[in-house]
Design an enzyme around this catalytic site. Structure first.
Site, PDB file in Angstrom:
ATOM      1  CB  THR A 165      35.645  30.030  43.199  1.00  0.00           C
ATOM      2  OG1 THR A 165      36.951  29.594  42.865  1.00  0.00           O
ATOM      3  CG2 THR A 165      34.757  29.975  41.973  1.00  0.00           C
ATOM      4  CG  ASP A 287      44.919  29.953  50.903  1.00  0.00           C
ATOM      5  OD1 ASP A 287      45.663  29.721  51.871  1.00  0.00           O
ATOM      6  OD2 ASP A 287      44.904  31.039  50.285  1.00  0.00           O
TER       7      ASP A 287
END
Length: 342
Positions: A165, A287
């Site tokens: 993001t 992640d």
């Protein structure tokens, strides 16, 4: 801020009454979200934002009177607010990338078939991205200078980057800041759905001294090149007798994302050993944490983007809190921090 505990007030903007209704229903299923209003076009959305002061806006791009791009640009100039674009993917790639450039935090693909069940399918992703957007920092935030640390030039043979993001904007600042004589290749995993990476890589290539490409199977991993993983396949490496080449794979299947930052980092550590510099940048989730641990275990090093310059400080936070970060440069100092080490 990656986890949002307070109720998030959302304005839904779409020219379709049907889509406004379904998106509102999807969002209201989350106890942490309140839909405070709707708007039919960008002009009405500007008025509703001023009156309702929502925490997040979801916005279609193709609307009459004032379209989504016009609304985003006008709202960001007037009073920045986190915006999540909801757009049909087919033929809208350039528009979506332009929306991210204009200031949108993230986007969700609207199904081309607007059946209720298809729209509901995007619900979990939409709620997750609205929650992340609610915790997003404004891009005008003041960057904090990185802590000083001893850098060793020539210590690495490759730089691997994980980002999510806020990634399209951040990479457009990072990659063009790297010089044409950067002595190592760079490989990037950015979480985006299919249909955008090649277009984004071509746009980034136009801005950069380095060659920027969407990674393809069996490409040689050459100096002067930035490889961006395609959507849906992990970017990994294979060493031959003469060189290292790109390998793309759907395996492993059990990762939350494909491509996975963890898969990229682990493969780099397996192939390059201690000579890997990992970089974890803005994004929600974790992640990259396991991959960073793999790089550190092999003797490599990790940089994490600092909280103040992240749109969402989820991925870097997970690495920092695991004790795996060697340095936390701000976005505007990241290229310098990389070049001081390679």
């Amino acid at each position: 801020m990656d986890n949002v505990s307070e109720v998030i007030r959302v304005l839904v903007v779409d020219d379709s009454a049907y889509v406004r209704k379904v998106v509102s229903e999807v969002l209201r299923r989350s106890p942490s979200i309140e839909v405070v209003g709707v708007a039919r076009d960008g002009a009405e959305a500007l008025e509703r934002v001023a009156a309702l002061r929502p925490d997040v806006v979801t916005c279609d791009l193709n609307m009459p009177v004032l379209d989504g791009l016009g609304f985003i640009a006008a709202q960001m100039a007037r009073d920045p607010v986190p915006i999540v674009v909801i757009s049909i993917a087919a033929g809208a790639g350039e528009q979506v990338l332009a929306a991210l450039d204009a200031g949108a935090v993230d986007f969700v693909q609207k199904p081309t078939a607007l059946a209720t069940e298809r729209l509901m399918e995007m619900g979990e992703e939409l709620v997750e991205k609205v929650r992340a957007a609610a915790g997003a920092r404004r891009r005008s935030a003041v960057a904090v200078a990185p802590a000083t640390t001893r850098a060793v030039r020539g210590a690495f043979d490759i730089v691997v980057v994980g980002i999510s993001t806020g990634g399209p904007h951040a990479l457009k600042e990072l990659v063009p800041a790297l010089p044409s004589d950067c002595p190592v290749p760079i490989a990037i995993v950015m979480h985006m759905p299919p249909g955008y990476i090649d277009m984004y890589a071509r746009r980034l290539n136009e801005l950069s001294a380095l060659r920027v490409v969407e990674a393809a199977e069996d490409m040689p991993v050459e100096l002067g090149t930035v490889f961006i993983a395609p959507a849906g396949r992990h970017l990994t490496f294979r060493r031959t007798a003469a060189e290292v080449r790109v390998h793309l794979d759907v395996l492993p299947l059990d990762t939350p994302h494909r491509p996975s930052v963890d898969a990229l980092f682990q493969s780099a550590a397996d192939v390059y050993g201690s000579r890997v510099l990992g970089v974890v940048m803005t994004g929600m989730g974790s992640d990259g944490r396991e991959g960073a641990a793999w790089i550190k275990a092999r003797g490599g090093s990790i940089l994490t983007q600092n909280e103040e310059s992240c749109v969402v400080y989820g991925m870097p936070r997970s690495v920092v809190e695991a004790g795996l970060s060697d340095m936390e440069p701000s976005l505007d100092k990241m290229a310098q921090a990389i070049m001081e080490r390679v």
